[in-house]
Design an enzyme around this catalytic site. Structure first.
Site, PDB file in Angstrom:
ATOM      1  N   ASN A 103       2.677  10.143   2.217  1.00 29.48           N
ATOM      2  CA  ASN A 103       3.254   8.968   2.864  1.00 29.48           C
ATOM      3  C   ASN A 103       4.036   8.076   1.897  1.00 29.48           C
ATOM      4  O   ASN A 103       4.955   7.365   2.316  1.00 29.48           O
ATOM      5  CB  ASN A 103       2.158   8.152   3.552  1.00 29.48           C
ATOM      6  N   ASP A 155       0.347  12.040  -6.820  1.00 31.10           N
ATOM      7  CA  ASP A 155      -0.687  13.071  -6.679  1.00 31.10           C
ATOM      8  C   ASP A 155      -0.191  14.172  -5.756  1.00 31.10           C
ATOM      9  O   ASP A 155       0.605  13.925  -4.852  1.00 31.10           O
ATOM     10  CB  ASP A 155      -1.976  12.454  -6.131  1.00 31.10           C
ATOM     11  N   ASN A 174       1.629   3.632   1.879  1.00 31.25           N
ATOM     12  CA  ASN A 174       2.498   3.967   3.015  1.00 31.25           C
ATOM     13  C   ASN A 174       3.790   3.150   3.039  1.00 31.25           C
ATOM     14  O   ASN A 174       4.726   3.497   3.756  1.00 31.25           O
ATOM     15  CB  ASN A 174       1.752   3.744   4.335  1.00 31.25           C
ATOM     16  N   PHE A 221       0.842  -1.181   0.000  1.00 32.27           N
ATOM     17  CA  PHE A 221       0.000   0.000   0.000  1.00 32.27           C
ATOM     18  C   PHE A 221       0.884   1.238   0.000  1.00 32.27           C
ATOM     19  O   PHE A 221       2.101   1.160   0.205  1.00 32.27           O
ATOM     20  CB  PHE A 221      -0.981  -0.036   1.184  1.00 32.27           C
TER      21      PHE A 221
END
Length: 198
Positions: free
Chosen positions: A124, A103, A78, A76
């Site tokens: 993150n 983004d 992070n 993911f």
């Protein structure tokens, strides 16, 4: 460590259909576009914790051919740095030849900025990359998504599914980010900033 001369272009995003059409995944869209335009597909590499594809930008007058390793981490967001660190180690790619496409809340939709180094600005994915690379000195292509309306939390805004219209617009932005990647590896940072930063 000897560099292969290749660049790692990592699209930041979250894996799986739940997140496929969200603002947070514009990095995935950009590397998908690059793969499509060069007629290649991604393969899962479980050791590198990413889907990986390779393309070679052909030589042109005065410009050598350039190898790109395209990656979409299967971690993911992070934990994106786990994949980036593993890929860099395998292909012997130094941090300064890493390009993260991601983004950016602080830029309006339709705007794009190319930069080298700098802080994470609360992102993150970038924070994880910095941790695993041991430095923030890598290239970033920041794709504007704008701030959430009203009091909507940023986390909800970046992970909400896009409307068809917003999705179409973001596909265009992702393709421009792909253009910026190709221009950057051929022409360098300053020329790319002069052409694409808006």
């Amino acid at each position: 460590m000897t560099s292969t001369g290749a660049y790692l272009v990592v699209g930041l995003g979250n894996p799986g259909p739940t997140y496929a059409f969200t603002r947070h995944n514009v990095g995935f869209w950009a590397v998908d576009d690059l793969a499509d335009r060069h007629g290649t597909t991604f393969s899962l590499n479980s050791k590198q914790r990413a889907e990986v594809a390779q393309v070679t930008l052909p030589a042109a007058p005065g410009v050598d051919a350039v190898k790109l390793v395209l990656a979409k981490p299967t971690t993911f967001m992070n934990n994106s740095g786990q994949a980036v660190g593993a890929i860099c180690q395998f292909y012997k790619i130094p941090p300064e030849q890493v390009i993260a496409v991601h983004d950016e809340l602080d830029l309006d939709p339709g705007r794009l900025r190319v930069k080298f180094g700098g802080g994470d600005n609360g992102h993150n994915g970038l924070k994880s990359m910095r941790s695993h690379l041991g430095t923030g000195d890598f290239h970033r292509i920041r794709v504007g998504i704008g701030r959430p309306p009203g009091r909507q939390p940023a986390a909800d805004y970046v992970l909400n599914k896009l409307s068809p219209k917003a999705s179409d617009e973001m596909r265009v932005d992702a393709a421009v980010a792909g253009d910026a990647v190709e221009f950057l590896v051929r022409n360098g940072l300053t020329a790319t900033q002069n052409r694409f930063n808006s």
